[in-house]
Design an enzyme around this catalytic site. Structure first.
Site, PDB file in Angstrom:
ATOM      1  N   ASP A 164      24.913  -6.466  81.927  1.00  0.00           N
ATOM      2  CA  ASP A 164      23.690  -5.708  81.704  1.00  0.00           C
ATOM      3  C   ASP A 164      22.700  -6.039  82.827  1.00  0.00           C
ATOM      4  O   ASP A 164      22.911  -6.974  83.615  1.00  0.00           O
ATOM      5  CB  ASP A 164      23.107  -6.093  80.339  1.00  0.00           C
ATOM      6  CG  ASP A 164      22.050  -5.126  79.846  1.00  0.00           C
ATOM      7  OD1 ASP A 164      22.032  -3.972  80.311  1.00  0.00           O
ATOM      8  OD2 ASP A 164      21.244  -5.521  78.989  1.00  0.00           O
ATOM      9  N   GLU A 196      21.277  -3.380  87.735  1.00  0.00           N
ATOM     10  CA  GLU A 196      20.912  -2.346  88.727  1.00  0.00           C
ATOM     11  C   GLU A 196      20.661  -2.910  90.135  1.00  0.00           C
ATOM     12  O   GLU A 196      20.958  -2.160  91.078  1.00  0.00           O
ATOM     13  CB  GLU A 196      19.672  -1.580  88.245  1.00  0.00           C
ATOM     14  CG  GLU A 196      19.908  -0.703  87.039  1.00  0.00           C
ATOM     15  CD  GLU A 196      20.115  -1.506  85.752  1.00  0.00           C
ATOM     16  OE1 GLU A 196      20.951  -1.096  84.922  1.00  0.00           O
ATOM     17  OE2 GLU A 196      19.464  -2.559  85.597  1.00  0.00           O
ATOM     18  N   ASP A 198      19.469   2.707  77.576  1.00  0.00           N
ATOM     19  CA  ASP A 198      18.486   2.484  76.511  1.00  0.00           C
ATOM     20  C   ASP A 198      17.894   3.803  76.037  1.00  0.00           C
ATOM     21  O   ASP A 198      16.795   4.206  76.444  1.00  0.00           O
ATOM     22  CB  ASP A 198      17.387   1.544  77.015  1.00  0.00           C
ATOM     23  CG  ASP A 198      17.921   0.156  77.316  1.00  0.00           C
ATOM     24  OD1 ASP A 198      19.017  -0.180  76.819  1.00  0.00           O
ATOM     25  OD2 ASP A 198      17.252  -0.592  78.044  1.00  0.00           O
TER      26      ASP A 198
END
Length: 699
Positions: A335, A338, A416
């Site tokens: 997670d 990015e 999300d």
């Protein structure tokens, strides 16, 4: 000073119908290596062949920006662009490939967590054409002008075109020859997954799983979010709340449940913390321009970040993963990769940061060059670490950030999202777009991550989410409980029916993944894949195909799927269910000419046996014929690469009102299991006739 607009220079690559275009011969030499191609040399090596491109892009170089324009015939429809919000049909949209922590994104958000600089064009005659801008840089994909694709990105980059071919499926298969196919998932990972930020103790984790078992609701996996860690330090466990993770994993395994644990890239900068110390000793951190490690704030506070562009970093990370897996870890969730950085306007690290990349992927470059592939390289390292830990098991990795080609290493989810009807609707085209961009193993957070679902919303979302390729419920801290039984008895029953339906369809879904792994076809495909010549199918977002199985959902709170008018492709489509019809479940149709393999309503994958009854649901076409395929193997490991599997091709035909069902041929070295075979013939209008036990023979 802008160079004049002109046709790009081209060379045939890969296979017939695939071409590489560059702004000039000099631009071809200046282009960086491919990170999307599974074998980058295949982008560089011209192939022999006399075919010529049907479409030649135009190019303009202005300063350091290369702009490419591809004009296609009137009536062309656009798809792809990867993990994109908004409608399925992309005409009129603009996307920027820049991996972004996009909490609470909306239909107009232009950059999400992944980058796929790829467009699939379906031409007016039903043929299809694909275009890949093979650049890791921030890239604008502009589809606002009808029938026109525009790419704009800094530095020289090649354009790879695929086709035109006779169908969208052929384009996707050709793309897979370039970027690779999905890693064959372990069968358990195709069951239902339950997640929350966070199940905060071993006791809570076990209670949730035992409740699934007690209530007869199928579930194969439970997830551990960041709170299992000691102060958010990766590769550690909170000694109070998770004192013995191996023992907890053993308890889970004893009741047929796997566990997946989160690992983020932000490593706490703290003396004495073994990950920070070993990483510093190995010199693996991303640097600033002054050669000092970049420090950014994430969950643990001040963090350093592994530079996954270097082989030594990937090896270091993989060894940490290998040791971590020994705690009973079944899968890993990457997670925040990015990479996300808190308290910055950009939500990420400065583009001036330095990566010391390996020469074969681009060498030393600033962060703007590697930003979009950071998550993919982290997922690759995690995948390799899991593979090292046990050569008899297929790794399962889920990544939030990715790049075109990430399916080689990891599944993904759509980030999300919000607990509302708009996001439920949007989850369908998002999953389909990922499939049309080479990533078949994806799904949304069922029920919505942020906010509180209602019973109606949660049940309806579970109804369709149970039929997505990747099926996981997930919710954020501070929201109400989002387990299937949290919304009352009616919603609980909807969820039970939805998930039992998924598990009955697992033989078919698992077969689709094998075919995707071998050939590159999407697992969940848009309705127009059934007939790309029918323009009325091209914008439909609430129906999708799982092979010949048609799923028709409703995303309107006022109407169930059975109350909606569903556009069907031409031909025979027979409606059916498992005696589980409910207003909040999708309506299912089987295409005429198809045979659907169906299993028992099990509660987890490990509960199944090769000797279990197998059912074949037969839908005859206009000529009274049908065919189908079933893939079977151990469900894990790599025996299937060495003939240790059974691939069965079934055929059915009606003669004088008698339907015969036969095994046409088989592949693989497995012996056919001894089991009952139940055959159901769909008669139309939802009726079917069932034959309890049949014996098949080879033709």
């Amino acid at each position: 000073m802008a160079a004049p607009v002109g046709e790009m220079v081209w060379v045939p690559v890969l296979e017939e119908g695939v071409f590489r275009f560059d702004a000039s011969e000099e631009a071809r030499s200046a282009a960086g290596p491919s990170l999307s191609f599974v074998e980058p040399r295949r982008r560089e090596e011209p192939r022999e062949g006399g075919d010529r491109p049907a479409v030649v892009p135009a190019c303009e170089v202005a300063g350091n920006v290369q702009k490419v324009v591809i004009k296609l015939p009137s009536g062309t429809s656009f798809y792809g662009t990867g993990e994109a919000s908004g409608p399925l049909e992309r005409t009129g949209k603009r996307v920027f490939t820049w991996n972004t922590d996009a909490w609470g994104f909306g239909p107009g958000t232009t950059s999400l967590y992944q980058s796929h600089p790829w467009v699939l064009a379906v031409l007016p005659d039903g043929k299809a054409f694909g275009v890949l801008a093979d650049t890791t840089r921030r890239c604008e994909i502009d589809l606002r002008q009808e029938c026109t694709i525009k790419f704009s990105a800094p530095s020289a980059y090649p354009i790879i075109t695929f086709g035109p071919y006779n169908s969208p499926a052929e384009v996707m298969m050709s793309l897979s020859h370039a970027i690779g196919t999905v890693a064959m998932p372990p069968k358990w990972s195709l069951g239902y997954h339950q997640c929350r930020w966070s199940y905060d103790s071993s006791e809570k984790v076990l209670k949730v799983v035992r409740t699934f078992r007690e209530k007869g609701i199928p579930c194969d996996v439970i997830w551990m979010d960041i709170d299992y860690m000691d102060g958010f330090r990766c590769f550690t466990f909170d000694s109070n709340r998770f004192p013995d993770p191996k023992s907890m994993a053993d308890d889970l395994h004893s009741i047929g449940c796997k566990s997946i644990w989160m690992l983020d890239p932000g490593i706490k900068k703290e003396k004495g913390y073994f990950v920070y110390e070993s990483g510093s000793e190995t010199d693996v951190w991303i640097k600033k321009a002054d050669d000092s490690p970049f420090i950014g704030e994430v969950w643990p506070g001040d963090c350093v970040f592994p530079d996954f562009t270097c082989e030594r970093t990937r090896t270091w990370w993989a060894s940490l993963v290998k040791d971590f897996v020994s705690n009973g870890v079944d899968g890993i969730w990457n997670d925040m990769n990015e990479p996300a950085v808190f308290k910055t306007t950009t939500k990420t690290m400065p583009e001036s940061n330095i990566h010391r990349g390996d020469a074969d992927i681009g060498g030393v470059q600033n962060h703007s060059y590697y930003h979009n592939v950071y998550g993919m390289l982290m997922a690759r390292s995690t995948y390799e670490g899991m593979a090292m830990s046990n050569t008899d098991k297929r790794p399962f990795v889920l990544t939030r950030a990715g790049f075109i080609g990430s399916q080689r290493y990891a599944a993904t989810w759509t980030g999300d999202n919000l607990s509302n009807w708009e996001h439920m609707h949007m989850s369908l085209p998002m999953v389909l777009q990922l499939g049309l961009s080479g990533q078949p193993l994806s799904g949304p957070d069922i029920g919505g991550f942020a906010g509180n679902a209602t019973p109606k919303l949660f049940g309806r979302w579970m109804g369709v989410g149970a039929l997505f390729p990747f099926s996981r419920g997930h919710s954020e801290t501070g929201s109400i409980d989002h387990e299937p039984w949290s919304f009352g008895e009616e919603c609980e029953e909807v969820c039970r029916l939805a998930l039992l339906r998924r598990y009955r369809l697992l033989p078919h879904i698992y077969t689709l993944f094998y075919l995707s792994h071998k050939k590159g076809a999407p697992v969940a495909a848009p309705l127009f894949f059934a007939d790309s010549q029918d323009p009325e199918l091209r914008k439909i977002e609430t129906s999708f195909l799982l092979g010949p199985l048609l799923i028709c959902a409703s995303t309107s709170p006022e109407k169930g799927a059975h109350e909606c008018a569903h556009k069907l492709p031409k031909g025979v489509w027979s409606r059916f269910d498992f005696g589980d019809s409910h207003p909040d479940l999708p309506v299912m149709y089987l295409q005429g000419g198809a045979i659907l393999p169906v299993g028992l309503p099990i509660k987890h994958v490990g509960e199944a046996s090769l000797e279990d009854d197998l059912s074949l649901i037969v839908s005859l076409d206009e000529n009274g014929k049908a065919e189908g395929v079933l893939f079977e193997d151990a469900g894990d490991g790599y025996g299937f690469t060495q003939e240790n599997y059974l691939l069965t091709y079934y055929v059915a035909q009606v003669h004088s009102s008698v339907v015969s069902v036969k095994v046409l041929k088989t592949e693989g070295s497995w012996n056919r299991p001894k089991r009952n075979l139940n055959i159901s013939i769909l008669l139309g209008g939802g009726a079917m006739v069932c034959l309890l036990t049949c014996f098949l023979f080879l033709t």
